[in-house]
Motif scaffolding. Structure first.
Motif, PDB file in Angstrom:
ATOM      1  N   ASN A  54       0.789  -1.236   0.000  1.00 44.09           N
ATOM      2  CA  ASN A  54       0.000   0.000   0.000  1.00 44.09           C
ATOM      3  C   ASN A  54       0.817   1.281   0.000  1.00 44.09           C
ATOM      4  N   ARG A  82      -2.278  -2.937  -8.712  1.00 43.23           N
ATOM      5  CA  ARG A  82      -2.465  -1.646  -8.066  1.00 43.23           C
ATOM      6  C   ARG A  82      -1.144  -0.912  -8.230  1.00 43.23           C
ATOM      7  N   ARG A 101      -8.649  -5.036  -6.373  1.00 47.39           N
ATOM      8  CA  ARG A 101      -9.526  -4.964  -5.196  1.00 47.39           C
ATOM      9  C   ARG A 101     -10.265  -3.646  -5.082  1.00 47.39           C
ATOM     10  N   TYR A 102      -9.671  -2.582  -5.590  1.00 46.68           N
ATOM     11  CA  TYR A 102     -10.242  -1.248  -5.399  1.00 46.68           C
ATOM     12  C   TYR A 102     -10.639  -0.655  -6.739  1.00 46.68           C
ATOM     13  N   SER A 104     -11.952   1.980  -7.474  1.00 51.19           N
ATOM     14  CA  SER A 104     -11.679   3.409  -7.578  1.00 51.19           C
ATOM     15  C   SER A 104     -10.258   3.678  -8.064  1.00 51.19           C
ATOM     16  N   ASP A 105      -9.375   2.673  -7.984  1.00 51.62           N
ATOM     17  CA  ASP A 105      -8.019   2.806  -8.526  1.00 51.62           C
ATOM     18  C   ASP A 105      -8.093   2.508 -10.018  1.00 51.62           C
ATOM     19  N   THR A 120     -12.407  -8.847 -10.263  1.00 52.07           N
ATOM     20  CA  THR A 120     -12.402  -8.494  -8.852  1.00 52.07           C
ATOM     21  C   THR A 120     -11.754  -9.674  -8.130  1.00 52.07           C
TER      22      THR A 120
END
Length: 169
Positions: A54, A82, A101-102, A104-105, A120
């Motif tokens: 992250n 990511r 996973r996100y 929005s990314d 996903t």
């Protein structure tokens, strides 16, 4: 998370009367060592998951070492996309077993190549239930690791620093 020193926890996963001797013999062998212990553990699973770190710097400038190390075991690996490094890696090799996973990314478009829709995590797990998908991910992973052999890494380094000779390996 487990301690970095695999010898401290390896026997919790590998059972049997010879496990301790096998571990010690493997660690003493300079051609095997701790990497072989990780390989032995990875082989106990149907699939492995590599989550992106992250940290912003890792997302933008990180590497693919964890994914490649796990692919080397021959076990199918799900790779979280990511950040630009992992996105580029998956695009370069057209690796099937990638997920996001996100939502929005937003996955960036690079050059003329548009990124395919990523699974996903739930879709990735569902797709890995198929033996043919697992086999495809395994085959792709084993092809990818050829570009990350010690010989290939050494050659890339030498080219980077200006070596113009021939490679015999």
């Amino acid at each position: 998370d487990k301690e970095f020193d695999i010898s401290k926890w390896y026997l919790n996963y590998m059972k049997g009367k010879d496990a301790k001797c096998d571990m010690q013999r493997t660690l003493a062998d300079p051609e095997l060592g701790p990497g072989m212990l990780y390989y032995n553990i990875f082989r106990k699973y149907d699939a492995l998951v590599v989550l992106a770190k992250n940290d912003t710097m890792k997302l933008n400038y990180g590497n693919v070492q964890r994914a490649v190390s796990q692919m080397r075991s021959g076990v199918p690996v799900l790779v979280e996309i990511r950040g630009t490094v992992l996105q580029d890696f998956v695009q370069r090799y057209n690796y099937t077993c990638a997920f996001q996973r996100y939502p929005s990314d937003a996955v960036q478009k690079t050059g003329l190549v548009e990124t395919r829709k990523l699974w996903t995590f739930d879709e990735a797990v569902e797709n890995l239930k198929s033996a043919s998908v697992r086999k495809q991910c395994q085959r792709e992973g084993l092809e990818i690791v050829k570009d990350y052999s010690p010989s290939q890494i050494g050659q890339k380094f030498l080219k980077t620093v200006g070596y113009k000779g021939k490679f015999l390996c």
